[in-house]
Design an enzyme around this catalytic site. Structure first.
Site, short mmCIF file in Angstrom:
data_model
loop_
_atom_site.label_atom_id
_atom_site.label_comp_id
_atom_site.label_asym_id
_atom_site.label_seq_id
_atom_site.Cartn_x
_atom_site.Cartn_y
_atom_site.Cartn_z
N THR A 111 3.92 -0.62 -10.93
CA THR A 111 3.60 0.31 -12.22
C THR A 111 4.56 0.49 -13.42
O THR A 111 6.02 0.90 -12.93
CB THR A 111 2.71 1.89 -11.45
OG1 THR A 111 3.42 2.47 -10.76
CG2 THR A 111 1.28 1.48 -11.12
N HIS A 167 -1.85 4.65 -0.01
CA HIS A 167 -1.08 4.02 -2.02
C HIS A 167 0.41 2.85 -1.59
O HIS A 167 0.83 2.82 -2.38
CB HIS A 167 -1.07 5.19 -2.53
CG HIS A 167 -1.12 5.52 -4.02
ND1 HIS A 167 -1.00 4.14 -4.75
CD2 HIS A 167 -1.87 6.36 -5.00
CE1 HIS A 167 -1.71 3.91 -6.12
NE2 HIS A 167 -2.09 4.94 -6.11
#
Length: 636
Positions: free
Chosen positions: A482, A361
């Protein structure tokens, strides 16, 4: 309504061989990275707006006394050191063409010392391909599709990522001519005039030939050239094999040769000795020290370079999971023997052909992985079955010299990983209580409805609200990552209390709709970076660098908000059969969810012993929210 099986068949019917004669998935009229130099920068929210949002998120989670104290700290921060830090952040941001959150966000992931599986790496499961229900055929089709995808990206033929709000205007020859005719610096602005919003594609640089290297204190992301890695790493048992998928001239190896290589690997007796891959499940500092010991040996260094430089990793597992829960665990972590969690991504193929992607990630947030996921699935399903034949370049078995200390470290890591995996419970709720058609008829947003069902479920379980995380992509901006959608709000709190007090149906319906509409507003703001999490995080990083952290960050309210109780994420894809991720802490419930026209699926993972009770509360919340809104609709 379609079942998952019917969906798989329909995807096959829609899969048309659209590969070009020279082996690309397609050829775009707009170069792949055409918009990268003209993307808008993510604006830093105004400090006063960030602090206002912070207080709003805190309101349903803390007592009135705690909130009053927090408001005093917020006021002091907003008039003093916060203003200074914010000014410095903006000055720093003005000096580079990037996102203000990009660098500290990379650092956050790379400094995290926790093991990657369960804590970080998610998994996404592909829909089945009924024409390739065995391991070799399914794996071959994906390796061929992945090589085509890589070549399409490499040579600039992949269509750029664009969000089309007015496809009748932007998916036209006139649009393509307009955005390619103007200077590249103006391409994004011109595209937006057509209602088409280009997305950042910088993460594509780390999709292939990339890995995370463990280092003490902070890991690093390492990329390699094609000349170093025309192969994929295939793991089976404890063994690692290199399988070429690209020729020296950059063209793709034929499917029949790839199938032949995989067949040969599966025909080799499985190595059940110490599994080096398990070390990628260890604490990052522990793994960093063990890796340093490994690379001191020239043979090990050579083999590790082959792993690190590979396009990606493929795991040929030897057991088949049964049932949705077992499958979630299998693809998320398995027994870790035939895994390498440091690679940018791994394809995992079970003996029955079930396939998933598990990805690291730190390098990206799933934007690049989802595009790869969709494109390769379509292409893999459209391929005929391969006829295995001896490859021109045979698969090569990597050799290792494992010292006794490394063997002992593998045993320790195995025991620790097994204990970690055993501590996490997994449940899956699959229900036809709600589907896309039902929510459309109720005239409510699907994501808002589901997010409010999580709030109601948690409130029913505990009698209080929980700090909630939902990810919103800011890929519409240069180097976007994000922002957090904070789903627990004063309006969601009012909704939960309306149900808890058994208020009249009309009152419950009004509260439900208000909470859902507010969630849609917060979601839209987050897509434009207008949340509070990333801004306050960046300011905290600056403060820590200066050794002067304000009391706001030491406040119990900040700790409450930072302790995520419900970690949620959804992906929409015609190729997706399921997926999920682990909880981010001991009090957390990880919720991977999706909704189709045949129902919804909720993948729940947690260390908490009351996970089953939460699932029951979630089911009743979905039922009661639907019933309430249906009653309100009939009343009108």
């Amino acid at each position: 309504a379609q079942s998952p099986t019917n969906m798989a068949v329909n995807v096959l019917r829609q899969s048309v061989r659209r590969v070009t004669t020279d082996g690309y998935l397609h050829k775009t009229n707009i170069p792949t990275m055409h918009f990268q130099d003209s993307l808008l920068k993510l604006a830093i929210p105004k400090l006063e707006e960030t602090l206002k949002r912070y207080v709003s998120s805190a309101t349903p989670l803390v007592t009135s006394e705690e909130l009053a104290h927090t408001k005093k700290l917020v006021a002091d921060f907003g008039k003093g050191v916060g203003v200074q830090l914010d000014r410095e952040l903006r000055l720093k941001n003005a000096q580079k063409y990037s996102s203000y959150i990009s660098e500290p966000w990379f650092d956050m992931y790379l400094k995290d010392r926790r093991p990657l599986p369960i804590n970080t790496n998610p998994q996404m499961t592909f829909l089945d391909d009924p024409t390739k229900a065995n391991q070799v055929q399914r794996a071959t089709s994906f390796l061929v599709a992945a090589a085509r995808y890589y070549r399409t990206v490499r040579d600039g033929h992949l269509k750029p990522e664009i969000f089309h709000t007015k496809p009748q205007r932007s998916q036209t020859t006139r649009y393509e001519k307009a955005v390619t005719f103007v200077p590249k610096k103006a391409a994004t602005i011109v595209s937006m005039l057509f209602g088409a919003y280009p997305l950042d594609m910088s993460q594509y640089d780390r999709l292939f030939h990339s890995t995370r290297i463990p280092q003490v204190g902070k890991d690093k992301l390492q990329s390699y050239s094609e000349s170093e890695g025309r192969h994929v790493i295939v793991q089976r048992g404890s063994d690692f094999w290199t399988v070429p998928v690209l020729r020296p001239d950059g063209t793709a190896v034929p499917a029949d040769e790839i199938a032949g290589a995989l067949t040969a690997i599966l025909a080799t007796p499985k190595n059940t000795g110490p599994a080096l891959g398990v070390l990628t499940t260890a604490d990052r500092d522990v793994w960093a020290k063990e890796r340093a010991t490994l690379v001191a040996d020239p043979q090990n260094a050579k083999s590790l370079h082959a792993v690190d430089s590979a396009l990606f990793a493929l795991s040929l597992e030897d057991t088949t999971p049964h049932g949705l829960v077992e499958e979630q665990r299998f693809f998320l972590h398995g027994n870790a023997r035939a895994r390498w969690f440091d690679k940018s991504f791994q394809l995992i193929v079970a003996p029955n052909g079930r396939t998933a992607v598990n990805f690291e990630h730190a390098w990206g947030d799933g934007v690049a992985v989802l595009r790869f996921f969709n494109e390769t699935h379509t292409d893999a399903c459209a391929q005929p079955q391969a006829s295995p034949r001896t490859p021109a370049a045979a698969p090569e078995l990597l050799k290792w010299n494992l010292a006794p200390s490394t063997v002992a470290a593998i045993a320790t890591a195995t025991a620790q990983f097994e204990a970690q995996a055993k501590a996490v419970h997994a449940l899956i709720l699959q229900t036809d209580m709600v589907d896309t058609n039902v929510l459309r008829q109720l005239q409510v947003g699907a994501d808002g409805f589901l997010q409010m069902s999580f709030q109601l479920a948690h409130h029913r379980l505990t009698g209080k609200n929980g700090s909630t995380y939902e990810s919103a992509s800011t890929a519409g901006f240069k180097h976007g990552r994000t922002e957090t959608i904070r789903s627990a709000t004063p309006l969601s709190d009012a909704m939960c209390k309306a149900y808890a007090s058994n208020a009249a149906a009309g009152e419950r319906a009004a509260a439900t709709k208000a909470a859902i509409e507010n969630h849609a507003k917060l979601s839209k703001e987050a897509l434009f970076g207008k949340g509070w999490d990333r801004h306050l995080f960046a300011l905290r990083v600056l403060a820590e660098q200066q050794g002067n952290v304000h009391a706001l960050y030491k406040d119990p309210t900040y700790k409450t908000l930072s302790n995520i109780i419900l970690s949620t994420s959804t992906l929409s894809s015609p190729a997706l059969d399921g997926g999920g991720f682990g909880p981010v802490g001991p009090d957390c419930i990880g919720i991977g969810y999706g909704i189709r026209d045949y129902g919804g699926r909720f993948t729940l993972m947690s260390q908490r012993s009351d996970l089953g009770d939460f699932m029951e509360c979630l089911h009743s919340s979905l039922r009661d929210m639907r019933s309430t809104l249906e009653q309100a609709g009939k009343a009108h």
